[in-house]
Design an enzyme around this catalytic site. Sequence first.
Site, short mmCIF file in Angstrom:
data_model
loop_
_atom_site.label_atom_id
_atom_site.label_comp_id
_atom_site.label_asym_id
_atom_site.label_seq_id
_atom_site.Cartn_x
_atom_site.Cartn_y
_atom_site.Cartn_z
N HIS A 316 33.10 -5.53 35.62
CA HIS A 316 33.08 -3.97 35.89
C HIS A 316 32.52 -3.92 37.02
O HIS A 316 31.72 -4.78 37.84
CB HIS A 316 32.08 -3.67 34.64
N ASP A 374 36.80 -1.26 27.48
CA ASP A 374 38.17 -1.23 27.12
C ASP A 374 38.70 -2.52 26.14
O ASP A 374 39.76 -2.54 25.68
CB ASP A 374 39.18 -1.54 28.35
#
Length: 439
Positions: A316, A374
């Site tokens: 991320h 996700d």
Amino acid sequence: MAQAAATKSAAPSFTLTNNQTGDSYELPVFESSIGPDVIDIRRLYAESDYFTFDPGYLATASCESRITYIDGDEGVLLYRGYPIDQLAENSDFMEVSYLLLNGDLPNQGELDGFVDSITHHTMVHEQLTQFYRGFRRDAHPMAIMVGIVGALSAFYHDSTDINDPHQRMVASHRLVAKMPTMAAMAYKYSIGQPFIYPRNDLNYAENFLHMMFAVPCDSHAVSPVLADAMDKIFILHADHEQNASTSTVRLAGSSGANPFACIAAGIASLWGPAHGGANEAVLKMLEEIGSVAHIKEFVAKAKDKDDPFRLMGFGHRVYKNHDPRAQVLRKACHQVLGELGVTNEPLLELAMELERIALEDDYFVERQLYPNVDFYSGIILRAMGLPTSMFTVLFALARTVGWIAQWQEMIEDPGQKIGRPRQLYTGVNQREYVTMSKR
Ligand code: SDX
């Protein structure tokens, strides 16, 4: 993270010195309530004739915002100051939507009024159904959503004046209310089943699952556990500071474009596999890995600089610790699979083993690449019967309220200007046109 100075000067500032000319420029510092302070560089070009350079905006604040805060080092996510795990545990998506749009948790009357307004905007103009028929049945539902949401601009002329606070509120409620209806219609169209109208006796998540899985010729009872898990997924995906799609919505909105067009632009940006498309990409990756025996081969590919393959669902831009949303979803994932009696879901077992191996591998540990939101959302959605092509549509559905809250904040900012980044030009200098005969 900017360390809180023991004593901050009265008027904090930075001095920038051009080492070639010796010129110095004093730049004011704006202090945050939490997180890094910022250096105001707006005068720098006028005074120094230099731009700053930050492709991908890794260290650049594009705006001032009071909506969401992420501490990537600590794995913290706050919506209007409330920690995401507390909201996921105690609230629901309608209350969180009110919070993001209005800044505070509602009292019962405020919440009832908001839910009533959303409930009574869930239907779409009947002519909008004709737009779906123009798509191939196998069209990706995100392609349909970009088109359909943009087309709302053609139906709701009474809520496209961005300078009218009432019209902004109506457009906001219409978008939050209609996204589940339009998303479910995209799914129904893809499987050749009739569209299912929304029902006013169901809550937001129940209504969505009903529109997705009910058929006219049979009653469809929505599982409270699945509806609760879906509501939690909506909460966790609702907003996330100035990510790529939110920045797209803000940039589109800064030109004065109507809110429907801005949200359509956000949907287009979210579609990318490096962003919201990652949940669909996670499932495709797990299916490609196929079995635990092949995990090491794919982890090696992810580490190979000459191989473009990356482990979808890992890493991320901001979180350099665990993504707190992934933590909540991991728990919900097991609850959903338990409710569905899915005890030996091979892809979940594969995902758990991939997580274990990746988190023990120096490459991922050194780069602080943890499972992100996700990684688990795709497994839950698949277990709930959604096709992978609908995963990013779910993300867009949930993120619409965050996009709108950010868009509203930008429109209401008195200092707001049209976004117009500059560049470092490294192309050829000016030259004269060469006629064909001389080339
Ligand atoms: C979302 O911004 C948001 O907030 C987004 C989001 C939201 O709610 O809006 O949180 C939603 O988009 C989550 C992210 C979903 N995307 C994926 O899961 C796709 C896989 N992840 C990567 O593409 C990547 O991690 C990003 C895009 C998410 C972040 O990329 P960065 O911050 O630009 O990091 P980077 O590409 O500079 O990577 C740093 C290093 C590199 O290695 P080195 O050059 O230092 O040797 O880590 C490596 C990268 O090669 N790396 C990975 C990796 N992610 C980064 N290596 C293997 N697999 C990965 N997934």
